[in-house]
Design an enzyme around this catalytic site. Structure first.
Site, PDB file in Angstrom:
ATOM      1  N   MET A  28       0.879  -1.311  -0.020  1.00  0.00           N
ATOM      2  CA  MET A  28       0.037   0.005  -0.056  1.00  0.00           C
ATOM      3  C   MET A  28       1.019   1.308  -0.055  1.00  0.00           C
ATOM      4  O   MET A  28       0.409   2.361   0.307  1.00  0.00           O
ATOM      5  CB  MET A  28      -0.991  -0.025   1.164  1.00  0.00           C
ATOM      6  CG  MET A  28      -2.178  -1.101   1.150  1.00  0.00           C
ATOM      7  SD  MET A  28      -3.496  -0.674   1.999  1.00  0.00           S
ATOM      8  CE  MET A  28      -3.093  -0.637   3.577  1.00  0.00           C
ATOM      9  N   GLY A  29       2.192   0.906  -0.460  1.00  0.00           N
ATOM     10  CA  GLY A  29       3.002   2.346  -0.354  1.00  0.00           C
ATOM     11  C   GLY A  29       3.536   2.673   0.841  1.00  0.00           C
ATOM     12  O   GLY A  29       3.481   1.801   2.096  1.00  0.00           O
ATOM     13  N   HIS A  35       9.137  -3.372   3.442  1.00  0.00           N
ATOM     14  CA  HIS A  35       8.812  -3.625   2.029  1.00  0.00           C
ATOM     15  C   HIS A  35       9.918  -4.048   1.333  1.00  0.00           C
ATOM     16  O   HIS A  35      10.002  -4.837   0.371  1.00  0.00           O
ATOM     17  CB  HIS A  35       8.313  -2.517   1.329  1.00  0.00           C
ATOM     18  CG  HIS A  35       7.024  -2.027   2.308  1.00  0.00           C
ATOM     19  ND1 HIS A  35       6.709  -0.975   3.072  1.00  0.00           N
ATOM     20  CD2 HIS A  35       5.602  -2.756   2.287  1.00  0.00           C
ATOM     21  CE1 HIS A  35       5.559  -0.970   3.466  1.00  0.00           C
ATOM     22  NE2 HIS A  35       4.848  -2.129   2.850  1.00  0.00           N
ATOM     23  N   GLN A  59     -10.284  -2.728   2.398  1.00  0.00           N
ATOM     24  CA  GLN A  59      -9.714  -3.495   3.651  1.00  0.00           C
ATOM     25  C   GLN A  59      -9.773  -2.582   4.702  1.00  0.00           C
ATOM     26  O   GLN A  59      -9.397  -2.860   5.874  1.00  0.00           O
ATOM     27  CB  GLN A  59      -8.383  -3.920   3.389  1.00  0.00           C
ATOM     28  CG  GLN A  59      -7.213  -2.917   3.014  1.00  0.00           C
ATOM     29  CD  GLN A  59      -5.995  -3.710   2.607  1.00  0.00           C
ATOM     30  OE1 GLN A  59      -5.897  -4.080   1.627  1.00  0.00           O
ATOM     31  NE2 GLN A  59      -4.960  -3.654   3.671  1.00  0.00           N
ATOM     32  N   ILE A 180      10.911  -7.075   9.522  1.00  0.00           N
ATOM     33  CA  ILE A 180      12.185  -6.460   9.953  1.00  0.00           C
ATOM     34  C   ILE A 180      11.736  -5.147  10.833  1.00  0.00           C
ATOM     35  O   ILE A 180      10.636  -4.864  11.191  1.00  0.00           O
ATOM     36  CB  ILE A 180      12.259  -5.387   8.477  1.00  0.00           C
ATOM     37  CG1 ILE A 180      12.622  -6.423   7.424  1.00  0.00           C
ATOM     38  CG2 ILE A 180      13.443  -4.499   8.861  1.00  0.00           C
ATOM     39  CD1 ILE A 180      13.943  -7.316   7.576  1.00  0.00           C
ATOM     40  N   LEU A 188       8.454  -2.863  12.039  1.00  0.00           N
ATOM     41  CA  LEU A 188       8.516  -1.914  10.928  1.00  0.00           C
ATOM     42  C   LEU A 188       6.982  -1.826  10.461  1.00  0.00           C
ATOM     43  O   LEU A 188       6.547  -2.873  10.131  1.00  0.00           O
ATOM     44  CB  LEU A 188       9.283  -1.912   9.851  1.00  0.00           C
ATOM     45  CG  LEU A 188      10.588  -1.457  10.202  1.00  0.00           C
ATOM     46  CD1 LEU A 188      11.598  -1.742   8.960  1.00  0.00           C
ATOM     47  CD2 LEU A 188      10.816   0.024  10.804  1.00  0.00           C
ATOM     48  N   SER A 189       6.395  -0.912  10.350  1.00  0.00           N
ATOM     49  CA  SER A 189       4.891  -0.474   9.679  1.00  0.00           C
ATOM     50  C   SER A 189       5.005   0.714   9.269  1.00  0.00           C
ATOM     51  O   SER A 189       5.319   1.881   9.863  1.00  0.00           O
ATOM     52  CB  SER A 189       3.819  -0.849  10.926  1.00  0.00           C
ATOM     53  OG  SER A 189       2.537  -0.325  10.459  1.00  0.00           O
TER      54      SER A 189
END
Length: 289
Positions: A28-29, A35, A59, A180, A188-189
């Site tokens: 989703m960028g 990523h 979603q 990660i 990470l998010s």
């Protein structure tokens, strides 16, 4: 690197590639190192990779952050080029210019998986996984990859997509790439960007609790650890900041039994005034008794 914004251009481009060694990285960028680890894994395995950047409205529920979800298209493209290096020409980026490039006018179909979507994240986000499987199925049919890459952080999502692919006889190898983390241990998010430094410190309650349970299971059998596990879960969930904390069979997402060889310890935790919901998990091999 080729950037595509139109559905028809993607369809035409896919006619010209070899699908036997084609990888897909759906995102989703607002790309980060997590990523990029998916992209690196895909490049290691595949001759060509399609990376998609699409904030999927299906979603998000009505009270979630669709409108404010971070969108950083130019920064994302720069990160992809930097990560790819001399493999940049092997990457196609599908960045739909609008929702109709993924869901054409009149699109009324939902792909949903029952059972495993009704626990963990599915309890508080009952429409979420149907939105995930619908968009992923769309991408699978448009791109027809040999392999698709997803992060372990969204472990339930990976299980749901794998089940969908199995049930619908999709000949796609679903790959899971390890989590990660920030130096602190926080997974990470993209939503970590919502958190202040102080809130990130509070968010460490999630990975810390998972580590406590992981350690307990590494040095005790499931049966011997039972009383302590129940006490930890009960005391933790009395804090309303926790959406859930559970330990399930990693293969089935069912309760642990004598046939379980590995468990997933999964948690979701609310941080800050917004509040921001973060998730994390650990995979641990166990001895039942």
């Amino acid at each position: 690197m080729k950037v595509i914004t139109k559905r028809n251009e993607l369809i035409n481009t896919m006619k010209e590639v070899s699908h036997q060694s084609l990888g897909l990285v759906p995102t989703m960028g607002n790309l980060h190192a997590g990523h990029m680890s998916l992209l690196e894994s895909a490049l290691n395995d595949c001759q060509q990779v399609v990376l998609t950047i699409f904030v999927n409205p299906k979603q998000f529920s009505a009270n979630e952050d669709l409108s404010t979800y971070p969108r950083t298209p130019q920064e994302d493209l720069d990160k992809i080029k930097e990560t790819a290096g001399n493999r940049a020409n092997d990457i196609i980026v599908f960045m739909p210019e609008g929702n109709t490039e993924v869901y054409p006018p009149g699109f009324n179909t939902t792909i949903s998986v029952s059972g495993i979507t009704e626990k963990l994240c599915g309890k508080s986000r009952p429409t979420h996984f149907a939105g995930v499987t619908t968009v992923v199925y769309q991408l699978f049919t448009l791109i027809n990859p040999a392999r698709a890459y997803f992060g372990q952080k969204d472990y339930q999502q990976v299980c749901v997509i794998r089940k969908m692919a199995q049930d619908l006889n999709l000949n796609i190898d679903i790959k899971t790439v390890p989590i990660i983390r920030e130096e602190s241990g926080l997974a990470l998010s993209s939503r970590n960007g919502y958190l202040s430094n102080e809130e990130k410190e509070i968010a460490l309650n999630l990975p810390t609790k998972l580590e406590v349970i992981e350690s307990l299971l590494k040095f005790n059998t499931w049966v011997d650890a039972g009383a302590q596990l129940n006490e930890i879960l009960e005391s933790t969930l009395s804090d309303k900041a926790w959406d859930y904390l559970d330990i399930l069979d990693s293969k089935t997402l069912e309760d642990v039994d004598q046939n379980t060889k590995e468990v997933v310890i999964a948690g979701a935790y609310f941080v800050g005034d917004r509040p921001t919901r973060i998730i994390d998990n650990r995979l641990v091999e166990i001895t039942y008794a």
